[in-house]
Enzyme design. Structure first.
Site, PDB file in Angstrom:
ATOM      1  N   GLU A  44       0.785  -1.260   0.104  1.00  0.00           N
ATOM      2  CA  GLU A  44      -0.089  -0.019   0.192  1.00  0.00           C
ATOM      3  C   GLU A  44       0.732   0.996   0.114  1.00  0.00           C
ATOM      4  O   GLU A  44       0.867   2.318  -0.667  1.00  0.00           O
ATOM      5  CB  GLU A  44      -0.862  -0.125   1.269  1.00  0.00           C
ATOM      6  CG  GLU A  44      -1.865   1.246   1.457  1.00  0.00           C
ATOM      7  CD  GLU A  44      -2.714   1.263   0.271  1.00  0.00           C
ATOM      8  OE1 GLU A  44      -2.926   0.456  -0.774  1.00  0.00           O
ATOM      9  OE2 GLU A  44      -3.439   2.549   0.151  1.00  0.00           O
ATOM     10  N   TYR A  45       1.960   1.240   0.949  1.00  0.00           N
ATOM     11  CA  TYR A  45       3.190   2.234   0.938  1.00  0.00           C
ATOM     12  C   TYR A  45       3.653   2.594  -0.728  1.00  0.00           C
ATOM     13  O   TYR A  45       3.513   3.727  -1.185  1.00  0.00           O
ATOM     14  CB  TYR A  45       3.889   2.056   1.753  1.00  0.00           C
ATOM     15  CG  TYR A  45       5.023   3.086   1.830  1.00  0.00           C
ATOM     16  CD1 TYR A  45       4.846   4.030   2.854  1.00  0.00           C
ATOM     17  CD2 TYR A  45       5.886   3.190   1.046  1.00  0.00           C
ATOM     18  CE1 TYR A  45       5.625   5.232   3.065  1.00  0.00           C
ATOM     19  CE2 TYR A  45       7.093   4.350   1.288  1.00  0.00           C
ATOM     20  CZ  TYR A  45       6.868   5.183   2.157  1.00  0.00           C
ATOM     21  OH  TYR A  45       7.708   6.424   2.307  1.00  0.00           O
ATOM     22  N   GLU A 128      22.452   9.684  28.628  1.00  0.00           N
ATOM     23  CA  GLU A 128      22.194   9.162  27.578  1.00  0.00           C
ATOM     24  C   GLU A 128      23.244   8.054  27.120  1.00  0.00           C
ATOM     25  O   GLU A 128      24.449   8.095  27.764  1.00  0.00           O
ATOM     26  CB  GLU A 128      22.146  10.197  26.203  1.00  0.00           C
ATOM     27  CG  GLU A 128      20.997  11.244  26.734  1.00  0.00           C
ATOM     28  CD  GLU A 128      20.953  12.220  25.809  1.00  0.00           C
ATOM     29  OE1 GLU A 128      21.976  12.422  24.920  1.00  0.00           O
ATOM     30  OE2 GLU A 128      20.138  13.239  25.832  1.00  0.00           O
ATOM     31  N   LYS A 130      26.070   6.774  24.729  1.00  0.00           N
ATOM     32  CA  LYS A 130      27.106   7.456  23.676  1.00  0.00           C
ATOM     33  C   LYS A 130      27.094   6.490  22.443  1.00  0.00           C
ATOM     34  O   LYS A 130      27.882   5.456  22.544  1.00  0.00           O
ATOM     35  CB  LYS A 130      28.550   7.567  24.374  1.00  0.00           C
ATOM     36  CG  LYS A 130      29.425   8.581  23.617  1.00  0.00           C
ATOM     37  CD  LYS A 130      30.738   8.775  24.241  1.00  0.00           C
ATOM     38  CE  LYS A 130      31.455   9.877  23.723  1.00  0.00           C
ATOM     39  NZ  LYS A 130      31.903   9.421  22.142  1.00  0.00           N
ATOM     40  N   ASP A 132      28.171   4.899  18.988  1.00  0.00           N
ATOM     41  CA  ASP A 132      29.197   4.742  18.363  1.00  0.00           C
ATOM     42  C   ASP A 132      29.038   4.880  16.778  1.00  0.00           C
ATOM     43  O   ASP A 132      28.923   3.895  15.910  1.00  0.00           O
ATOM     44  CB  ASP A 132      30.112   3.512  18.704  1.00  0.00           C
ATOM     45  CG  ASP A 132      31.572   3.650  18.454  1.00  0.00           C
ATOM     46  OD1 ASP A 132      31.969   4.753  18.271  1.00  0.00           O
ATOM     47  OD2 ASP A 132      32.225   2.672  18.711  1.00  0.00           O
ATOM     48  N   GLU A 190      23.369  10.887  15.943  1.00  0.00           N
ATOM     49  CA  GLU A 190      24.574   9.889  15.254  1.00  0.00           C
ATOM     50  C   GLU A 190      23.827   8.902  14.515  1.00  0.00           C
ATOM     51  O   GLU A 190      22.858   8.352  14.492  1.00  0.00           O
ATOM     52  CB  GLU A 190      24.881   9.218  16.475  1.00  0.00           C
ATOM     53  CG  GLU A 190      26.071   8.570  16.607  1.00  0.00           C
ATOM     54  CD  GLU A 190      27.446   9.356  16.870  1.00  0.00           C
ATOM     55  OE1 GLU A 190      27.163  10.743  17.060  1.00  0.00           O
ATOM     56  OE2 GLU A 190      28.538   8.916  17.056  1.00  0.00           O
ATOM     57  N   TYR A 240      19.915   8.337  15.651  1.00  0.00           N
ATOM     58  CA  TYR A 240      19.469   8.904  16.915  1.00  0.00           C
ATOM     59  C   TYR A 240      19.795  10.312  17.142  1.00  0.00           C
ATOM     60  O   TYR A 240      20.988  10.731  16.770  1.00  0.00           O
ATOM     61  CB  TYR A 240      19.986   8.141  18.034  1.00  0.00           C
ATOM     62  CG  TYR A 240      19.362   6.820  18.394  1.00  0.00           C
ATOM     63  CD1 TYR A 240      18.088   6.600  18.535  1.00  0.00           C
ATOM     64  CD2 TYR A 240      20.085   5.618  18.690  1.00  0.00           C
ATOM     65  CE1 TYR A 240      17.205   5.267  18.955  1.00  0.00           C
ATOM     66  CE2 TYR A 240      19.654   4.356  18.853  1.00  0.00           C
ATOM     67  CZ  TYR A 240      18.258   4.241  18.981  1.00  0.00           C
ATOM     68  OH  TYR A 240      17.436   3.203  19.192  1.00  0.00           O
ATOM     69  N   LYS A 331      33.541   6.872  29.107  1.00  0.00           N
ATOM     70  CA  LYS A 331      33.455   5.766  28.203  1.00  0.00           C
ATOM     71  C   LYS A 331      33.741   4.410  29.067  1.00  0.00           C
ATOM     72  O   LYS A 331      34.087   4.441  30.127  1.00  0.00           O
ATOM     73  CB  LYS A 331      34.850   5.960  27.152  1.00  0.00           C
ATOM     74  CG  LYS A 331      34.602   6.881  26.469  1.00  0.00           C
ATOM     75  CD  LYS A 331      35.663   6.989  25.296  1.00  0.00           C
ATOM     76  CE  LYS A 331      35.708   8.210  24.106  1.00  0.00           C
ATOM     77  NZ  LYS A 331      36.171   8.076  23.062  1.00  0.00           N
ATOM     78  N   CYS A 425      52.989 -30.533   9.075  1.00  0.00           N
ATOM     79  CA  CYS A 425      52.412 -30.083  10.432  1.00  0.00           C
ATOM     80  C   CYS A 425      53.619 -29.374  11.310  1.00  0.00           C
ATOM     81  O   CYS A 425      54.819 -30.014  11.410  1.00  0.00           O
ATOM     82  CB  CYS A 425      52.107 -31.299  11.328  1.00  0.00           C
ATOM     83  SG  CYS A 425      51.713 -30.844  13.007  1.00  0.00           S
ATOM     84  N   CYS A 443      46.502 -32.096  10.296  1.00  0.00           N
ATOM     85  CA  CYS A 443      47.920 -32.675  10.675  1.00  0.00           C
ATOM     86  C   CYS A 443      47.496 -34.307  10.734  1.00  0.00           C
ATOM     87  O   CYS A 443      46.605 -34.582  11.304  1.00  0.00           O
ATOM     88  CB  CYS A 443      48.612 -32.516  11.895  1.00  0.00           C
ATOM     89  SG  CYS A 443      49.597 -33.796  12.494  1.00  0.00           S
ATOM     90  N   CYS A 449      51.830 -36.721  17.220  1.00  0.00           N
ATOM     91  CA  CYS A 449      51.748 -35.215  17.104  1.00  0.00           C
ATOM     92  C   CYS A 449      51.541 -34.533  18.732  1.00  0.00           C
ATOM     93  O   CYS A 449      50.604 -34.774  19.424  1.00  0.00           O
ATOM     94  CB  CYS A 449      50.696 -34.479  16.290  1.00  0.00           C
ATOM     95  SG  CYS A 449      50.782 -32.627  16.036  1.00  0.00           S
TER      96      CYS A 449
HETATM   97  S1  IVH Z   1      26.177  15.288  22.724  1.00  0.00           S
HETATM   98  C1  IVH Z   1      28.305  19.681  23.079  1.00  0.00           C
HETATM   99  N1  IVH Z   1      25.205  13.049  23.292  1.00  0.00           N
HETATM  100  O1  IVH Z   1      30.138  11.889  20.903  1.00  0.00           O
HETATM  101  C2  IVH Z   1      27.913  18.032  22.860  1.00  0.00           C
HETATM  102  N2  IVH Z   1      27.171  13.166  21.687  1.00  0.00           N
HETATM  103  O2  IVH Z   1      32.368  14.155  21.603  1.00  0.00           O
HETATM  104  C3  IVH Z   1      27.507  17.480  21.786  1.00  0.00           C
HETATM  105  N3  IVH Z   1      28.016  11.080  20.711  1.00  0.00           N
HETATM  106  O3  IVH Z   1      31.207  12.782  17.921  1.00  0.00           O
HETATM  107  C4  IVH Z   1      27.273  16.073  21.734  1.00  0.00           C
HETATM  108  N4  IVH Z   1      26.249  10.046  21.743  1.00  0.00           N
HETATM  109  O4  IVH Z   1      28.510  12.355  17.874  1.00  0.00           O
HETATM  110  C5  IVH Z   1      26.147  13.643  22.544  1.00  0.00           C
HETATM  111  N5  IVH Z   1      24.235  10.844  23.366  1.00  0.00           N
HETATM  112  C6  IVH Z   1      25.193  11.558  22.929  1.00  0.00           C
HETATM  113  C7  IVH Z   1      26.035  11.173  22.049  1.00  0.00           C
HETATM  114  C8  IVH Z   1      27.180  11.963  21.485  1.00  0.00           C
HETATM  115  C9  IVH Z   1      27.276   9.783  21.006  1.00  0.00           C
HETATM  116  C10 IVH Z   1      28.996  11.522  20.075  1.00  0.00           C
HETATM  117  C11 IVH Z   1      29.000  12.655  19.176  1.00  0.00           C
HETATM  118  C12 IVH Z   1      30.408  13.146  19.299  1.00  0.00           C
HETATM  119  C13 IVH Z   1      31.009  12.725  20.312  1.00  0.00           C
HETATM  120  C14 IVH Z   1      31.196  13.937  21.604  1.00  0.00           C
END
Ligand code: IVH
Length: 688
Positions: A44-45, A128, A130, A132, A190, A240, A331, A425, A443, A449
């Site tokens: 449908e989409y 939050e 972080k 990658d 990200e 995100y 980290k 071997c 082997c 062995c």
């Molecule tokens: S805030 C001024 N929130 O981490 C602050 N950054 O050094 C702006 N990253 O490469 C960043 N998850 O892309 C923020 N929940 C999150 C994040 C995030 C990943 C990354 C960001 C940047 C590095 C910050």
């Protein structure tokens, strides 16, 4: 042309319909990509999409930048154009203490900068994940996505608008009434690749015999910076949102967490695993909880981020050179590190299988120092394109064994040869053979062995085998290399005198090992069989064999046919067991092990109980009146019969219950006798 099939419509009508279609498509794209909860079928989409495409083709003026038809653009770029950021894209200061307690330093710094007294209430933080991936700035004007840029050096990024448009999760238009949409909104977030999408992509590469990608982050970043948007579109990317750049006309948010919720309501994907934490204790708890969940998340993260939640306080705290004082990155230990590949060793396994192993410049990764990592086999090795001398990327995630995932780009001397499997071997010099149709090199030295002997000893001593406490790989190396143990039974002839002669062997460890050996003598037949390391006899087959034969002599003398009667034993296993015990050398080992006192309780041998269905194959179909299927199967197997899933000429009986289908028909066609439940019970009592 699709436009030929359209009813003739005036420009006003067409414009109204196009707008309606765009609104519908935006709505459904959000349900599908962001909420993962579609309301309409894909077909449908597609229909709505094609209608809009046709309208735009007939009336090109209707083609707007935010039209869903503009997600895929075929044009290849010559280069990515530089774009100066309206508001610089900064980085975040990383906490130096990587333990969860490190969060306290961040809280202390914020409190000091805010000049809060010790008795002031805890500061609220937005905590939050972080992510990658790759930081991206999305610029919306009057609610329409007009530009997407990479972070670049923070001041100037690259224009990747065409590529970003191909990511279904990123809205081309914000949700909300036109009048309420902000004139300018830059969303920061990200772009990343989910782990399952990454695995699928690599499986595809393998199938095509092409190079595999190293990790989700590099793959996502590479995809975003493509010159051909069609390539980006073929890579499954996700997004995100976590912050803002330039903005005009936004509601007056008081808190970061409020702003994130507003982004969510505007149709942007935001992550659910976020929390407002009051004070340092809550931050520490958040860090701990997320670290524990890390390996189970559907995407890679490299830590957590803390942000002062109150926006007025963020303004008060401001920036220190290139970093905000109101945010901190905390980290987790890195799961990937670059290091030098010093060499490639060949490891010889218990069954003689050769595996290339990377000898690495020791590197701290995933919480331990790694100096060896598997390279799986020569095909994987070639696909990864690594050679001795390269800087390679080593990954160790969770308790998965460390592996080399790829190489860092860079110069390499041209004289480094490609890796080849040896013909002999490396441990015992016996010829190496590759069995027909197999990718594995082996082997042929067998227990001659030393490598295979060591592995055989370790397997024998294993927790699920003879469970000999105190016999680890270091000790096995010494025992074999020192010529103290050549065969399994010799383990039991070790005494304190011999052991104390070994390097680093304290009296206490010697006594422990001897006690462990003594204790291991009381075992079970299943464990003993498994411990012998017969090829294709794993734990569960060992149990089946033990249960079926009850005693070792019956098993050792079993013919291939008798072995085939055992539950789950097929021709390969049967032949392997028969061959093993056909070798006088193996029989001697077994005898000597028994002679040193290894015993097990003699079970009531299955073989001694009557087996009316021995050698018979039955097929069950339909619902029997009183017996469940498992129950019927257990009765048949206990009587020595086999239960198969399909009817063939070799089937002896089909047992049919109510609503039997095609199997019953097949039985009748082939003339296989059909029984009902009563017939089966009668057969068990008085076999034909
Ligand atoms: S805030 C001024 N929130 O981490 C602050 N950054 O050094 C702006 N990253 O490469 C960043 N998850 O892309 C923020 N929940 C999150 C994040 C995030 C990943 C990354 C960001 C940047 C590095 C910050």
């Amino acid at each position: 042309m699709a436009s030929d099939s359209l009813p003739p419509v005036g420009p006003a009508e067409a414009a109204a319909r196009a707008q309606q279609l765009r609104a519908q498509l935006h709505h459904h794209a959000h349900r599908y990509y962001v909420l993962d909860d579609p309301e309409i079928p894909d077909a449908e989409y597609d229909r709505l999409f094609r209608e809009l495409q046709a309208l735009e083709e007939a009336h090109p003026v209707l083609r707007t930048a935010d039209s869903p038809t503009q997600r895929v653009i075929g044009q290849v770029l010559e280069g990515l154009a530089p774009v100066r950021h309206a508001v610089p894209m900064l980085s975040i200061q990383t906490e130096t203490d990587t333990t969860a307690e490190g969060a306290r330093a961040f809280d202390a710094r914020v409190r000091r900068e805010l000049e809060l007294t010790d008795d002031a209430p805890p500061v609220a933080y937005a905590a939050e994940l972080k992510f990658d991936g790759l930081a991206i700035n999305l610029r919306y004007e009057a609610g329409v996505l007009v530009q997407a840029t990479t972070r670049g050096d923070g001041e100037t990024g690259e224009d990747v608008t065409q590529n970003i448009r191909t990511i279904g999760q990123i809205p081309l238009r914000l949700m909300g009434e036109a009048a309420t949409l902000p004139p300018v909104l830059e969303v920061r977030g990200e772009v990343y690749m989910r782990r399952d999408d990454f695995e699928r992509l690599n499986a595809q590469q393998r199938e095509r015999g092409e190079k595999t990608y190293v990790n989700p982050r590099n793959t996502a970043a590479g995809a975003v910076r493509q010159l051909d948007p069609a390539v980006t579109a073929a890579r499954p990317l996700s997004f995100y949102a976590y912050g803002l750049g330039e903005s005009q006309g936004l509601p007056a948010f008081a808190r970061h967490s409020e702003m994130i919720s507003w982004l969510q309501h505007s149709g942007l994907p935001v992550n659910e695993r976020r929390r407002v934490c009051e004070g340092a204790d809550a931050l520490v708890a958040f860090h701990r909880a997320v670290e524990a969940e890390r390996d189970a998340l559907p995407f890679d993260i490299d830590g957590v981020v803390y942000k002062v939640d109150r926006l007025d306080w963020q303004r008060r705290l401001g920036f220190k050179s290139r970093e905000p004082r109101w945010a901190g990155a905390h980290k987790f230990p890195a799961q990937e590190q670059a290091t030098r590949l010093n060499g490639i060793d060949i490891q010889v396994g218990r069954t003689g299988k050769l595996t290339p192993v990377a000898k690495l410049e020791p590197v701290f990764v995933g919480g331990t120092t790694v100096s060896n990592a598997t390279l799986h086999n020569r095909f994987e090795l070639r696909r990864k394109g690594v050679r001795v001398g390269d800087t390679v990327i080593v990954r160790r995630a969770g308790d998965v064994i460390p592996e080399v995932v790829g190489r860092m780009p860079g110069e390499r001397p041209s004289y480094v040869p490609n890796f080849a499997m040896p013909c002999e071997c490396p441990v015992c010099g016996s010829p190496v053979r590759r069995e027909k149709g197999s990718l594995e090199h082996r082997c042929t030295g067998g227990l001659f062995c030393a490598a295979q002997r060591k592995q055989a000893l370790l397997h024998f001593a294993g927790r699920r085998a003879m469970d000999i406490e105190g016999l680890g790989d270091k000790l096995v190396d010494q025992l074999v290399d020192g010529g103290l143990v050549r065969t399994l039974p010799e383990l039991y002839t070790l005494g304190v005198a011999k052991l104390s002669a070994l390097e680093r062997m304290a009296d206490k460890s010697a006594a422990n090992l001897l006690a462990g050996l003594e204790k291991s003598k009381q075992t079970t037949l299943a464990r003993f069989l498994y411990a012998l390391g017969i090829r294709h006899v794993g734990e569960s087959t060992a149990k089946d064999l033990a249960r079926h034969f009850g005693n070792l002599d019956a098993l050792m003398d079993a013919t291939g046919e008798q072995l085939l009667e055992v539950n789950d034993v097929g021709p390969i296993v049967a032949e392997s067991v028969r061959q093993f015990f056909a070798q006088p050398h193996h029989r001697e080992i077994v005898e000597r092990l028994r002679a040193v006192g290894i015993t097990w309780p003699e079970a009531l041998a299955d073989a001694d109980t009557p087996k009316p269905l021995a050698g018979k194959t039955l097929v069950l179909t339909g619902t029997l009146p009183t017996m469940g299927r498992d129950e019927a199967q257990a009765l048949i197997e206990a009587a020595g019969g086999k239960v198969s899933g399909s009817v063939s000429k070799k089937t002896h009986y089909v047992v049919a219950g109510a609503e039997a289908g095609s199997k019953l028909a097949k039985a009748q066609e082939l003339g296989v006798p059909v029984l009902d439940e009563a017939g089966l019970l009668a057969l068990l009592e008085n076999p034909a």
